[in-house]
Motif scaffolding. Structure first.
Motif, PDB file in Angstrom:
ATOM      1  N   ASN A 453       0.812  -1.224   0.000  1.00  0.00           N
ATOM      2  CA  ASN A 453       0.000   0.000   0.000  1.00  0.00           C
ATOM      3  C   ASN A 453       0.842   1.268   0.000  1.00  0.00           C
ATOM      4  O   ASN A 453       0.293   2.372  -0.076  1.00  0.00           O
ATOM      5  CB  ASN A 453      -0.931   0.004   1.221  1.00  0.00           C
ATOM      6  N   ASP A 454       2.151   1.110   0.131  1.00  0.00           N
ATOM      7  CA  ASP A 454       3.044   2.276   0.123  1.00  0.00           C
ATOM      8  C   ASP A 454       4.343   1.875  -0.565  1.00  0.00           C
ATOM      9  O   ASP A 454       5.272   1.381   0.065  1.00  0.00           O
ATOM     10  CB  ASP A 454       3.308   2.764   1.545  1.00  0.00           C
ATOM     11  N   ASN A 455       4.385   2.069  -1.858  1.00  0.00           N
ATOM     12  CA  ASN A 455       5.530   1.622  -2.653  1.00  0.00           C
ATOM     13  C   ASN A 455       6.832   2.317  -2.255  1.00  0.00           C
ATOM     14  O   ASN A 455       7.923   1.786  -2.472  1.00  0.00           O
ATOM     15  CB  ASN A 455       5.257   1.864  -4.141  1.00  0.00           C
ATOM     16  N   SER A 456       6.720   3.488  -1.628  1.00  0.00           N
ATOM     17  CA  SER A 456       7.926   4.207  -1.213  1.00  0.00           C
ATOM     18  C   SER A 456       8.710   3.443  -0.146  1.00  0.00           C
ATOM     19  O   SER A 456       9.914   3.664   0.024  1.00  0.00           O
ATOM     20  CB  SER A 456       7.568   5.595  -0.676  1.00  0.00           C
ATOM     21  N   LEU A 457       8.021   2.536   0.539  1.00  0.00           N
ATOM     22  CA  LEU A 457       8.701   1.763   1.587  1.00  0.00           C
ATOM     23  C   LEU A 457       9.666   0.728   1.015  1.00  0.00           C
ATOM     24  O   LEU A 457      10.444   0.122   1.757  1.00  0.00           O
ATOM     25  CB  LEU A 457       7.678   1.087   2.506  1.00  0.00           C
ATOM     26  N   LYS A 458       9.641   0.532  -0.303  1.00  0.00           N
ATOM     27  CA  LYS A 458      10.643  -0.320  -0.952  1.00  0.00           C
ATOM     28  C   LYS A 458      11.979   0.409  -1.117  1.00  0.00           C
ATOM     29  O   LYS A 458      12.993  -0.222  -1.424  1.00  0.00           O
ATOM     30  CB  LYS A 458      10.173  -0.754  -2.340  1.00  0.00           C
ATOM     31  N   THR A 459      11.978   1.705  -0.907  1.00  0.00           N
ATOM     32  CA  THR A 459      13.174   2.512  -1.143  1.00  0.00           C
ATOM     33  C   THR A 459      14.295   2.097  -0.197  1.00  0.00           C
ATOM     34  O   THR A 459      14.080   1.909   1.004  1.00  0.00           O
ATOM     35  CB  THR A 459      12.874   4.003  -0.936  1.00  0.00           C
ATOM     36  N   ARG A 460      15.490   1.952  -0.746  1.00  0.00           N
ATOM     37  CA  ARG A 460      16.654   1.601   0.077  1.00  0.00           C
ATOM     38  C   ARG A 460      17.008   2.768   0.999  1.00  0.00           C
ATOM     39  O   ARG A 460      16.887   3.935   0.621  1.00  0.00           O
ATOM     40  CB  ARG A 460      17.855   1.281  -0.820  1.00  0.00           C
ATOM     41  N   LEU A 461      17.505   2.420   2.185  1.00  0.00           N
ATOM     42  CA  LEU A 461      17.986   3.468   3.085  1.00  0.00           C
ATOM     43  C   LEU A 461      19.233   4.133   2.501  1.00  0.00           C
ATOM     44  O   LEU A 461      19.432   5.334   2.659  1.00  0.00           O
ATOM     45  CB  LEU A 461      18.295   2.891   4.469  1.00  0.00           C
ATOM     46  N   LEU A 462      20.070   3.329   1.861  1.00  0.00           N
ATOM     47  CA  LEU A 462      21.229   3.821   1.126  1.00  0.00           C
ATOM     48  C   LEU A 462      21.321   3.035  -0.167  1.00  0.00           C
ATOM     49  O   LEU A 462      21.076   1.821  -0.176  1.00  0.00           O
ATOM     50  CB  LEU A 462      22.513   3.650   1.938  1.00  0.00           C
ATOM     51  N   ALA A 463      21.706   3.700  -1.242  1.00  0.00           N
ATOM     52  CA  ALA A 463      21.677   3.076  -2.567  1.00  0.00           C
ATOM     53  C   ALA A 463      22.513   1.816  -2.641  1.00  0.00           C
ATOM     54  O   ALA A 463      22.160   0.862  -3.349  1.00  0.00           O
ATOM     55  CB  ALA A 463      22.155   4.083  -3.618  1.00  0.00           C
ATOM     56  N   GLU A 464      23.630   1.776  -1.888  1.00  0.00           N
ATOM     57  CA  GLU A 464      24.562   0.657  -1.998  1.00  0.00           C
ATOM     58  C   GLU A 464      24.259  -0.493  -1.044  1.00  0.00           C
ATOM     59  O   GLU A 464      24.949  -1.514  -1.064  1.00  0.00           O
ATOM     60  CB  GLU A 464      25.995   1.153  -1.763  1.00  0.00           C
ATOM     61  N   LEU A 465      23.227  -0.352  -0.207  1.00  0.00           N
ATOM     62  CA  LEU A 465      22.919  -1.374   0.783  1.00  0.00           C
ATOM     63  C   LEU A 465      21.522  -1.947   0.576  1.00  0.00           C
ATOM     64  O   LEU A 465      20.706  -1.396  -0.157  1.00  0.00           O
ATOM     65  CB  LEU A 465      23.055  -0.796   2.203  1.00  0.00           C
ATOM     66  N   TYR A 467      19.111  -2.583   2.982  1.00  0.00           N
ATOM     67  CA  TYR A 467      18.078  -2.205   3.946  1.00  0.00           C
ATOM     68  C   TYR A 467      17.038  -1.309   3.269  1.00  0.00           C
ATOM     69  O   TYR A 467      17.377  -0.429   2.479  1.00  0.00           O
ATOM     70  CB  TYR A 467      18.696  -1.446   5.119  1.00  0.00           C
ATOM     71  N   ILE A 468      15.760  -1.502   3.609  1.00  0.00           N
ATOM     72  CA  ILE A 468      14.701  -0.688   3.015  1.00  0.00           C
ATOM     73  C   ILE A 468      13.877   0.012   4.096  1.00  0.00           C
ATOM     74  O   ILE A 468      13.899  -0.379   5.266  1.00  0.00           O
ATOM     75  CB  ILE A 468      13.776  -1.519   2.096  1.00  0.00           C
ATOM     76  N   GLN A 469      13.119   1.017   3.672  1.00  0.00           N
ATOM     77  CA  GLN A 469      12.361   1.835   4.619  1.00  0.00           C
ATOM     78  C   GLN A 469      11.308   1.028   5.370  1.00  0.00           C
ATOM     79  O   GLN A 469      10.999   1.331   6.527  1.00  0.00           O
ATOM     80  CB  GLN A 469      11.710   3.008   3.884  1.00  0.00           C
ATOM     81  N   ALA A 470      10.752   0.009   4.740  1.00  0.00           N
ATOM     82  CA  ALA A 470       9.710  -0.790   5.397  1.00  0.00           C
ATOM     83  C   ALA A 470      10.197  -1.398   6.704  1.00  0.00           C
ATOM     84  O   ALA A 470       9.396  -1.625   7.627  1.00  0.00           O
ATOM     85  CB  ALA A 470       9.243  -1.895   4.450  1.00  0.00           C
ATOM     86  N   GLU A 471      11.495  -1.644   6.813  1.00  0.00           N
ATOM     87  CA  GLU A 471      12.027  -2.256   8.029  1.00  0.00           C
ATOM     88  C   GLU A 471      11.859  -1.359   9.249  1.00  0.00           C
ATOM     89  O   GLU A 471      11.628  -1.841  10.361  1.00  0.00           O
ATOM     90  CB  GLU A 471      13.500  -2.621   7.835  1.00  0.00           C
ATOM     91  N   ALA A 472      11.996  -0.052   9.049  1.00  0.00           N
ATOM     92  CA  ALA A 472      11.809   0.860  10.177  1.00  0.00           C
ATOM     93  C   ALA A 472      10.382   0.768  10.708  1.00  0.00           C
ATOM     94  O   ALA A 472      10.148   0.707  11.920  1.00  0.00           O
ATOM     95  CB  ALA A 472      12.136   2.287   9.753  1.00  0.00           C
ATOM     96  N   ILE A 473       9.414   0.743   9.794  1.00  0.00           N
ATOM     97  CA  ILE A 473       8.010   0.641  10.202  1.00  0.00           C
ATOM     98  C   ILE A 473       7.739  -0.698  10.888  1.00  0.00           C
ATOM     99  O   ILE A 473       7.108  -0.756  11.948  1.00  0.00           O
ATOM    100  CB  ILE A 473       7.078   0.809   8.979  1.00  0.00           C
ATOM    101  N   TYR A 474       8.231  -1.769  10.291  1.00  0.00           N
ATOM    102  CA  TYR A 474       7.981  -3.101  10.846  1.00  0.00           C
ATOM    103  C   TYR A 474       8.568  -3.239  12.242  1.00  0.00           C
ATOM    104  O   TYR A 474       7.930  -3.774  13.152  1.00  0.00           O
ATOM    105  CB  TYR A 474       8.559  -4.172   9.921  1.00  0.00           C
TER     106      TYR A 474
END
Length: 545
Positions: A453-465, A467-474
């Motif tokens: 429901n929020d595709n932006s949460l697929k965004t990487r925290l850093l381009a080279e790593l 980790y994604i934003q969804a992890e912070a929410i989870y």
């Protein structure tokens, strides 16, 4: 793991057992107790595994050095510790297959005599491991060693002895134990600092007075039995319960440095058998980096966090460099961390490196407090069993311990290949899918589902790593992450593998946490400033003696 609900229960309900300290030993005790049918509260003054239990060498092992010392000094206490460690090793690996796995370790040797010595020693080590399926040790040729760790200096290398132990993500393993406790009916809460006790007419503890350090609210937790599992801080709780007790602990500081993965350029770890102070040092691949440690020095001020300094950096670099074709440079350091061992010291004259990493369960007859003292990560489950056996005696019960067969949260029906389905279902890149599967196990799909429901949460925290934003929410919603450090240091481990990367990802994670935890603008800036200052202090301390 819902913190507001837990706090309400802590205030309003009475518990059979309140366990203070939610590192490996405290979490292990809580899970064992709740599985035996007790009503359990588990609290910690900081986050779960915030101290010693997130700062280990990440090994599940019996201790090859302890084995050597046992034979050299005819020290049967050391031998017992090795046996206990190897008996538990296969259980730790089995119960959380997403967070623990076999690790191959190479011991480089410079002569055939040295090779024979280590081969015989490691064959004895293998012989003690009677219940697991890890491969047995092998004596490899120089060519075979270099094929596995190509960065070694071939000019000094004769051969190598390969053996196997286990590796774990210590902070997340502890968290999985806490999650399993909560799901089995336990009440768990972080950031609850104990400041005193209430007592019955006989002077026995029956109330744990604690402060919610996130809100400042006070809480009186009613419990029939109190268990102290605070590791290197155990004396503080013991003396709070009974000021007449003598101190039992001799904390020891151990530090690790973290360097680029290219340092070893290998999936194999390395045991360095010769150091200037008679210890062994490990160089281990971990989370896309190379971790080197550890040191062992007395540490008297347990109120301050142990950090890495220049002399410790130099010691670890000087220990590893003789084995490498291209010596490492201290400026290559990516991160580092220090931790405290909760060593028991019967003899104050002994050096900390000579103290046995065994445990003891102490009952104070005056206050009724049970304290679990000493121990190490590998034997956490055995330590917990001994402690809850003592709790059984208190309650005049004889329950069975079943933690040896309890698969921990995220390990249920786990398959290392499930990342394929994750990638397909949620349209995620392979590296992100592998990362989520490794960190969250069979629950990785719950993290990925947040992106639907929020595709932006697929965004990487850093381009080279990965980790994604969804992890912070989870981690906020399901793993009780309350602070930026909870997330970076213990939920995804970035703090201990890359200080600069942590600083770069800090603003976007702060935005996500502020939104989810309803921080005010001032609180958000305060959280950012405090955490940034802490990371900058680590960087500064690493450059000073």
């Amino acid at each position: 793991m819902n913190r507001p609900e837990s706090l309400e229960k802590l205030k309003s309900e009475e518990f059979d057992i309140c366990i203070i300290g939610a590192g490996a030993s405290g979490a292990g005790c809580a899970l064992d107790a709740v599985l035996r049918g007790y009503k359990v509260a588990l609290i910690d003054k900081k986050d779960f595994a915030a101290e010693t239990s997130s700062r280990s060498t990440k090994l599940i092992h019996g201790g090859v050095r302890y084995l050597e010392q046992a034979f050299k000094k005819l020290d049967f206490a050391q031998l017992k510790q090795v046996r206990h460690g190897l008996e538990e090793r296969h259980i730790v690996l089995k119960n959380a297959p997403h967070l623990a796995r076999p690790l191959a370790l190479m011991t480089p040797v410079s002569s055939w005599i040295e090779g024979l010595y280590f081969k015989i020693g490691l064959q004895i080590y293998d012989a003690f491991a009677t219940n697991d399926t890890l491969p047995k040790s092998k004596w490899l040729t120089k060519k075979e060693v270099l094929a596995k760790i190509p960065t070694l200096d071939s000019r000094k290398l004769h051969s190598g002895v390969l053996y196997y132990d286990g590796q774990l993500d210590d902070a997340r393993y502890c968290l999985a134990i806490v999650q399993s406790t909560a799901e089995a009916g336990g009440t768990v809460a972080n950031y609850m600092e104990v400041n005193g006790f209430g007592r019955d007419t006989l002077g026995k503890l029956n109330v744990v007075n604690a402060t919610d350090t996130r809100s400042g609210a006070q809480c009186a937790i009613r419990a029939k039995l109190v268990i102290n599992c605070t590791g290197p801080f155990a004396d503080h709780i013991r003396l709070l319960a009974n000021p007449l007790l003598s101190e039992r602990l001799r904390p020891s500081k151990g530090v690790h440095v973290v360097l680029p993965a290219a340092t070893l350029n290998s999936e194999y770890a390395m045991l360095i058998p010769k150091t200037s102070d008679g210890r062994v040092v490990f160089a281990i691949p971990f989370e896309g980096a190379t971790m080197i440690g550890t040191t062992d020095t007395d540490y008297g001020d347990v109120s301050s966090e142990p950090t890495l300094n220049e002399s410790e950096k130099k010691y670890l670099a000087d220990t590893l460099n003789p084995y490498l074709a291209k010596p490492i440079k201290l400026e290559e350091l990516k991160a580092g961390f220090g931790g405290l061992r909760p060593l028991l010291a019967a003899d104050p004259v002994k050096s900390t490196k000579s103290l046995v990493r065994d445990h003891e369960v102490e009952t104070d007859e005056k206050s009724g407090l049970i304290s679990l003292l000493g121990g190490k990560w590998t034997t956490y489950r055995l330590m917990a069993k001994d402690t809850i056996d003592e709790a059984d005696r208190f309650f005049s019960k004889n329950n069975s311990c079943t933690t040896d067969s309890c698969i921990l949260a995220g390990g249920e029906n786990f398959s290392s290949e499930s990342w394929h389905q994750l990638a397909t279902t949620y349209d995620l890149p392979e590296d992100i899918s592998r990362h989520l599967t490794k960190k969250y196990g069979s629950r990785a799909g719950k993290v990925a589902a947040l992106t639907v429901n929020d595709n932006s949460l697929k965004t990487r925290l850093l381009a080279e790593l990965s980790y994604i934003q969804a992890e912070a929410i989870y981690t906020i919603r399901h793993e009780m992450a309350m602070t930026l450090r909870d997330f970076f240091a213990r939920r995804i481990r970035l703090e201990i593998t890359g200080w600069n990367e942590t600083l770069k990802a800090l603003p976007v994670v702060a935005d996500l946490m502020a939104r989810e935890l309803e921080w005010s603008g001032d609180q958000k800036q305060r959280e950012i400033s405090e955490y940034r200052d802490l990371i900058m202090k680590f960087i500064s301390d690493a450059k000073s003696v």
